[in-house]
Design an enzyme around this catalytic site. Sequence first.
Site, PDB file in Angstrom:
ATOM      1  N   HIS A   1      11.996 -12.000  -3.843  1.00 60.62           N
ATOM      2  CA  HIS A   1      10.610 -11.919  -3.350  1.00 60.62           C
ATOM      3  C   HIS A   1      10.007 -13.269  -2.987  1.00 60.62           C
ATOM      4  O   HIS A   1       8.803 -13.342  -2.732  1.00 60.62           O
ATOM      5  CB  HIS A   1       9.700 -11.274  -4.395  1.00 60.62           C
ATOM      6  CG  HIS A   1      10.006  -9.847  -4.684  1.00 60.62           C
ATOM      7  ND1 HIS A   1       9.373  -8.799  -4.041  1.00 60.62           N
ATOM      8  CD2 HIS A   1      10.872  -9.283  -5.545  1.00 60.62           C
ATOM      9  CE1 HIS A   1       9.838  -7.655  -4.511  1.00 60.62           C
ATOM     10  NE2 HIS A   1      10.754  -7.921  -5.429  1.00 60.62           N
TER      11      HIS A   1
ATOM     12  N   LYS B   1      -6.475 -12.007  -2.696  1.00 64.46           N
ATOM     13  CA  LYS B   1      -5.080 -12.091  -3.153  1.00 64.46           C
ATOM     14  C   LYS B   1      -5.048 -13.169  -4.224  1.00 64.46           C
ATOM     15  O   LYS B   1      -6.047 -13.869  -4.427  1.00 64.46           O
ATOM     16  CB  LYS B   1      -4.131 -12.437  -1.996  1.00 64.46           C
ATOM     17  CG  LYS B   1      -4.578 -13.629  -1.134  1.00 64.46           C
ATOM     18  CD  LYS B   1      -3.624 -13.862   0.032  1.00 64.46           C
ATOM     19  CE  LYS B   1      -3.974 -13.067   1.283  1.00 64.46           C
ATOM     20  NZ  LYS B   1      -2.863 -12.336   1.842  1.00 64.46           N
ATOM     21  N   ARG B   2      -3.925 -13.305  -4.935  1.00 68.63           N
ATOM     22  CA  ARG B   2      -3.831 -14.392  -5.905  1.00 68.63           C
ATOM     23  C   ARG B   2      -4.158 -15.722  -5.235  1.00 68.63           C
ATOM     24  O   ARG B   2      -3.857 -15.923  -4.057  1.00 68.63           O
ATOM     25  CB  ARG B   2      -2.418 -14.423  -6.514  1.00 68.63           C
ATOM     26  CG  ARG B   2      -2.155 -13.279  -7.472  1.00 68.63           C
ATOM     27  CD  ARG B   2      -3.107 -13.322  -8.661  1.00 68.63           C
ATOM     28  NE  ARG B   2      -2.832 -14.456  -9.504  1.00 68.63           N
ATOM     29  CZ  ARG B   2      -2.256 -14.381 -10.706  1.00 68.63           C
ATOM     30  NH1 ARG B   2      -1.918 -13.212 -11.209  1.00 68.63           N
ATOM     31  NH2 ARG B   2      -2.038 -15.473 -11.406  1.00 68.63           N
TER      32      ARG B   2
ATOM     33  N   LYS C   1      -0.936 -19.791  -0.053  1.00 65.70           N
ATOM     34  CA  LYS C   1      -1.687 -18.733   0.630  1.00 65.70           C
ATOM     35  C   LYS C   1      -2.908 -19.290   1.375  1.00 65.70           C
ATOM     36  O   LYS C   1      -3.548 -18.600   2.158  1.00 65.70           O
ATOM     37  CB  LYS C   1      -2.134 -17.677  -0.374  1.00 65.70           C
ATOM     38  CG  LYS C   1      -0.969 -16.905  -1.008  1.00 65.70           C
ATOM     39  CD  LYS C   1      -1.460 -15.905  -2.065  1.00 65.70           C
ATOM     40  CE  LYS C   1      -0.360 -15.279  -2.885  1.00 65.70           C
ATOM     41  NZ  LYS C   1       0.367 -14.196  -2.189  1.00 65.70           N
TER      42      LYS C   1
ATOM     43  N   THR D   1       1.618  -7.586   1.351  1.00 69.49           N
ATOM     44  CA  THR D   1       1.496  -6.135   1.474  1.00 69.49           C
ATOM     45  C   THR D   1       0.049  -5.739   1.721  1.00 69.49           C
ATOM     46  O   THR D   1      -0.223  -4.677   2.287  1.00 69.49           O
ATOM     47  CB  THR D   1       2.016  -5.430   0.212  1.00 69.49           C
ATOM     48  OG1 THR D   1       1.530  -6.119  -0.939  1.00 69.49           O
ATOM     49  CG2 THR D   1       3.533  -5.401   0.185  1.00 69.49           C
TER      50      THR D   1
ATOM     51  N   LYS E   1      -2.266  -2.874   4.117  1.00 69.54           N
ATOM     52  CA  LYS E   1      -3.361  -2.021   3.631  1.00 69.54           C
ATOM     53  C   LYS E   1      -4.607  -2.193   4.482  1.00 69.54           C
ATOM     54  O   LYS E   1      -5.286  -1.219   4.821  1.00 69.54           O
ATOM     55  CB  LYS E   1      -3.679  -2.357   2.163  1.00 69.54           C
ATOM     56  CG  LYS E   1      -2.519  -2.059   1.219  1.00 69.54           C
ATOM     57  CD  LYS E   1      -2.707  -2.671  -0.170  1.00 69.54           C
ATOM     58  CE  LYS E   1      -1.369  -2.636  -0.921  1.00 69.54           C
ATOM     59  NZ  LYS E   1      -1.374  -3.457  -2.147  1.00 69.54           N
TER      60      LYS E   1
END
Length: 841
Positions: free
Chosen positions: A374, A567-568, A573, A678, A682
């Site tokens: 991952h 998100k985290r 990110k 992911t 969504k």
Amino acid sequence: VESSIPEPQREAWKKYSATGFKSKDDFQKETVRHIETTLARSLFNCDEKAAYSGTALAFRDRLIIDWNKTQQRQTFADQKRIYYLSLEFLMGRALDNAMLNVGLKTAAKEGLGELGFRIEDVIQQEHDAALGNGGLGRLAACFLDSLASLNYAAWGYGLRYRYGIFKQEIENGYQVEIPDYWLDFNPWEFPRNDVTIDVQFYGWVNKYTDDEGKQITSWQDGEIVTAVAYDVPIPGYGTATVNNLRLWSSKASAGEFDFAKFNSGEYENAVADEQRAETISAVLYPNDNMDRGKELRLKQQYFWCAASLHDIIRRFKKSKRPWKDFPEQVAIQLNDTHPTLAIVELQRILVDLEGIEWNAAWEIVTKTFGYTNHTVLPEALEKWSVPLIQHLLPRHLQIIYDINLYFLQQVERRFPKDRDMLGRVSIIEESQPKTVRMAYLAIIGSHKVNGVAELHSDLIKTTIFKDFVKIYGPDKFTNVTNGITPRRWLHQANPRLSELIASKLGSYEFLKDLTLLNKLENFVDDKDFKKEWAEIKYANKVRLAQHILSATGISVNPKALFDVQVKRIHEYKRQQLNIFGVIHRYLAIKNMSAEERKKLAPRVSIFGGKAAPGYWMAKTIIHLVNKVGDVVNNDKDVGDLLKVVFIPDYNVSKAEIIIPASDISEHISTAGTEASGTSNMKFVLNGGLVIGTLDGANIEITREIGEQNVFLFGNLSEDVEDLRHNHFYGNHQIDPELNKVFDEIKKGTFGDEGAFSSLVSAILDHGDYYLVSDDFNSYCKTQDLIDETYKNQDEWVSKSITSVARMGFFTSDRCINEYADSIWNIEPLQVKEEAEVRSRT
Ligand code: GPQ
């Protein structure tokens, strides 16, 4: 089996065997019975919490009936089963999902209404099951939903943490962590006090020859901890299949609880031993994409792998098949490297306990396991120190060394000229201390290795695992692009949109075959449809605005463009890119004339996500977002044109409110760093557009929905290495607009500049590893394009509808079918009851 039971007994059982409620009246009867007897409450002291508990218990009974039948059916069918080993299952709430999957939500809604409760309020009483950090754990939860919905015989195996991911509060702009004790009332689990497995730690390895001249290897004198099974039923959507998620809880072994100590008055020591055993399953490690190498974490991993494997083997042995059939009956998928010790444990069981010859055992092992990677981030790749493994699992270390030896011999024969190869691919890293590279062990012990999106699967083959492609050939490596369950992420989170879609497509069949969404393209020019589509988005934004007000005290205008990044929090990110962009926008607004301001589309920048408690930079980003919010939100010049909000404690149930309310969401990782993502899927499935880099699944989303429907920006992954190189050698100019943002921070506009200096100097002084400055200009320009596009609402809604219509590929059903086909070699079980019509609302 059944015929061995005498007829009269069978009749008596059949007569009283539970059937489960099917109507509103029966639902009420069951719920009231539970409230009055199980919970000992009455009409007069039944609050929403009690109403939730009663409803949940009624649905639990309902699930259990199908769960029992499913387990029986799977046992009789005697086919291959798939076991998904994951240290994280980020399930969220279960009640709404259970109601929808069983097809009785409408009955429950009416039934609760008559009893005096609103179903929405009742559902909200449930505590999230938050046994995960982020994407990896939520993927496991989506997979369980798809496995059950598609009638696969599948079990999840995990740990029953007493504390899930911490609750996040914000104090003065800083993240504060609160323990998440979630088990005070959990109707969704069944303790199986009779299903226990003793797991050994420490001890030493005794090798000797027995009286018959046989070589014996025995791991002995260790400390024993007992694993107790807790089962969670996993209902499929519109099917009678209810699969099982088995979570292990640790307790002192009955033999171990030291009665000698206890009787001799050493009560406290005896209790301390017990507490030490219970500590193993006490808490989820709160790190996402980060390996910390803590001893207790290794204990968790072995405890869970050993318990799960022994359980699987016990089940296999009931079939009385020979060991060579094991891989035909059992497929085990490793969710990242966390369960890699299962490979070693199976080899140990086969060789040491079952007396199977090494090579024959190893063939069984490698045919059984599949490994999903991952991440390519180096800091996330697990490496365990050799001395630590030696101490905790002495026999396993020997087996790891043997696996490595045979592997390296094989490599040496194949590549006699490549002298560095052996050192590069060795499971053992010759560092100080030596470490075990878990990813290499996972590759060597599995028959398939997969990445989670096309770019990511290519990257692992060309970078971190490229030597293994040379050794095994490319076919061992494959791609299975991630997916999400449309049941939770469309039907449950966005019931009005789901209903509107069903009204156009004629049924809810799209929830089982998401490609049917493509028929929505026929309605992109339908005025009434577009109006309803836009109204639903607006209503979802109103709902989110209410949540924001109650959670933060900030009032936002639902007519503004909602720009969301949840998100985290992680440097890769790039929430810092987002907040720097917000500051840039703020400065621009301050410099605008009144005329210019009128033309600008009002925006709400919404952030959410947890920082690992030990991740200083991530915490600093949260702090900056909140401080920028304090300034911007109270600036009279700005008004509604810009609001900045940090929603505390982002989790699955908040995601269900936030995602359907977004106009634009941000998926802006440095190219090549986000394996898939992911939430991008969504958001688009809920009619939001995205701004993103060419990273992870963004690339495939773009391919599916069309470039004109995505706001792409930034550098490509193939250029990242050169760009980093330029930073390092000083061939890089910082974007002047970004410099203005830094100047503003340094001026103290957002409070003490020292608080944020690490964020700024990461870019100016430390090589800007995540290339924020390289992508800043393109990011800001793309945001301007979004402003322009949003002004044409008609065009915006068309993009939104077209995008949803083309999202069929991203269902986790497709993803699970690909795993079944290309990795597990397993077919779904036929379920007769499926014919029984379920209302599905
Ligand atoms: N992911 Cl290694 C996590 O959520 N935690 C982890 O520790 C690792 C990966 C994520 C990854 O960052 C996302 O890009 C993926 O979409 C997700 O796993 C599921 O594959």
